[in-house]
Design a protein around this motif. Sequence first.
Motif, PDB file in Angstrom:
ATOM      1  N   LEU A 179       0.809  -1.215   0.000  1.00 28.13           N
ATOM      2  CA  LEU A 179       0.000   0.000   0.000  1.00 28.13           C
ATOM      3  C   LEU A 179       0.843   1.266   0.000  1.00 28.13           C
TER       4      LEU A 179
ATOM      5  N   GLY B 180       1.953  -0.474  -4.593  1.00 31.60           N
ATOM      6  CA  GLY B 180       1.065  -1.083  -5.584  1.00 31.60           C
ATOM      7  C   GLY B 180       1.518  -2.422  -6.113  1.00 31.60           C
TER       8      GLY B 180
ATOM      9  N   PHE C   3      -6.317  -3.663  -8.279  1.00 31.19           N
ATOM     10  CA  PHE C   3      -6.013  -2.519  -7.419  1.00 31.19           C
ATOM     11  C   PHE C   3      -7.168  -2.194  -6.479  1.00 31.19           C
TER      12      PHE C   3
ATOM     13  N   ASN D  38     -11.223   5.510  -4.429  1.00 27.62           N
ATOM     14  CA  ASN D  38      -9.829   5.912  -4.174  1.00 27.62           C
ATOM     15  C   ASN D  38      -9.313   5.472  -2.801  1.00 27.62           C
TER      16      ASN D  38
ATOM     17  N   VAL E  34      -5.715   0.051  -3.601  1.00 30.10           N
ATOM     18  CA  VAL E  34      -4.259  -0.052  -3.752  1.00 30.10           C
ATOM     19  C   VAL E  34      -3.777   0.984  -4.764  1.00 30.10           C
ATOM     20  N   PRO E  35      -2.650   1.661  -4.489  1.00 28.22           N
ATOM     21  CA  PRO E  35      -2.096   2.624  -5.462  1.00 28.22           C
ATOM     22  C   PRO E  35      -1.795   1.951  -6.800  1.00 28.22           C
ATOM     23  N   ARG E  36      -2.073   2.674  -7.879  1.00 26.30           N
ATOM     24  CA  ARG E  36      -1.825   2.135  -9.216  1.00 26.30           C
ATOM     25  C   ARG E  36      -0.349   2.321  -9.575  1.00 26.30           C
TER      26      ARG E  36
ATOM     27  N   ARG F 158      -5.674   5.629  -6.803  1.00 21.70           N
ATOM     28  CA  ARG F 158      -5.734   4.260  -6.286  1.00 21.70           C
ATOM     29  C   ARG F 158      -6.980   3.561  -6.813  1.00 21.70           C
TER      30      ARG F 158
END
Length: 385
Positions: free
Chosen positions: A136, A227, A269, A315, A318-320, A326
């Motif tokens: 994360l 991510g 994600f 949002n 998980v970060p892209r 996210r």
Amino acid sequence: MKRDYYEILGVGREAPLDEIKKAYRKLAMQFHPDQNPGNKEAEEQFKEAAEAYAILSDADKRRQYDQFGHAGVGNNGGGGFQFDPNQFADFQDIFGGIFGGGIFGDLFGAGRRRAGGGERGSDLQYTLRITFQDTLFGVDSKEIEIPRMESCGECKGSGCASGTSPQVCPQCRGNGQVAVRQAFLQMYVPCPRCEGRGQIIPSPCGTCRGGGRVHKRSKVRFRIPAGVDRGQRLRIQGEGEAGTSGGGPGDLFIVFDVENDPQYERDGFDLHRKQEVPWALLVLGGELPVKTPYGNDTLKLASGTQADKVVKLPNAGVPRLRGAGRGDLYLHLRVAVPQKLSAGQTELVRRLLDDEVASGAVTEPSEGFLSKVFGGEKGKKKKNR
């Protein structure tokens, strides 16, 4: 029963790749069919040695073999060395595939080494176990220690003893190739004396024994991007094994293994999590404070929300890796039934139930039903009559 690959080549289980190559080259030249025409036993020994080298010269296959034996390398170690002439277009490709690439090509460095040139170092792979939180937020600086071949500090990678230098190979005269004849064809293959380098080392370095490299455990530091997911690889250029004779280093590949989280389940994600909601809030609607991986948030529920509804928090996933923002967090609602009620709460719930019964929305529970729920003696006696 198949023989042990290390036993076939006559090397120890900790033998470096250079030693394995030398052992195989000796056996290959000794038992090659051209040197033993009509000798079936020599042909089988040649194939056996080729099979052993094909496994032990490959870092991934060797690790599998060391851990699981012949079962770990599957078909590669199950049926001996196989050569399929149908994969080549003509005779030149056949002999070029044998002597200019593949088994012999890797042995003598063809394809990765030119005459007088260096050989690029091998790529390495390292499996790193990380936490769910690391996926994360990422890790700015992560350090690992890996075993690898590094350039010899004594000879600076030349392989030569102090005060000496390489000499032109007397067999190929510096060309790195020699002519061989197969049936009616003549072709050029890497020189077996200098292994295609075009040079020999008359006075090898005492530290690396002429190899130009030594075994070391080295520390590598890198960044884990936010991510990453299980099974993904991170390539670190130049952190593989050192090359030989001036060849560049290989690369290091970090394969991530992510620990499971008891609360969240990842889907790309996006994240999924169960969320308990008081039944009164589902009925009346309102705001519910919820926790996300990034802090507290508020979930707004409409009156009459069903207990199996799935609500999305944008949002909050998980970060892209290759883009801004996210994924989303999906909350799977579950009704939270209180285990204990005060007298006042119990009275309110009973009055609500009475109203529901009076309106016909629900059917009043029977005594037998209540007896089963509460396990009273009255229900048991009635059942025995």
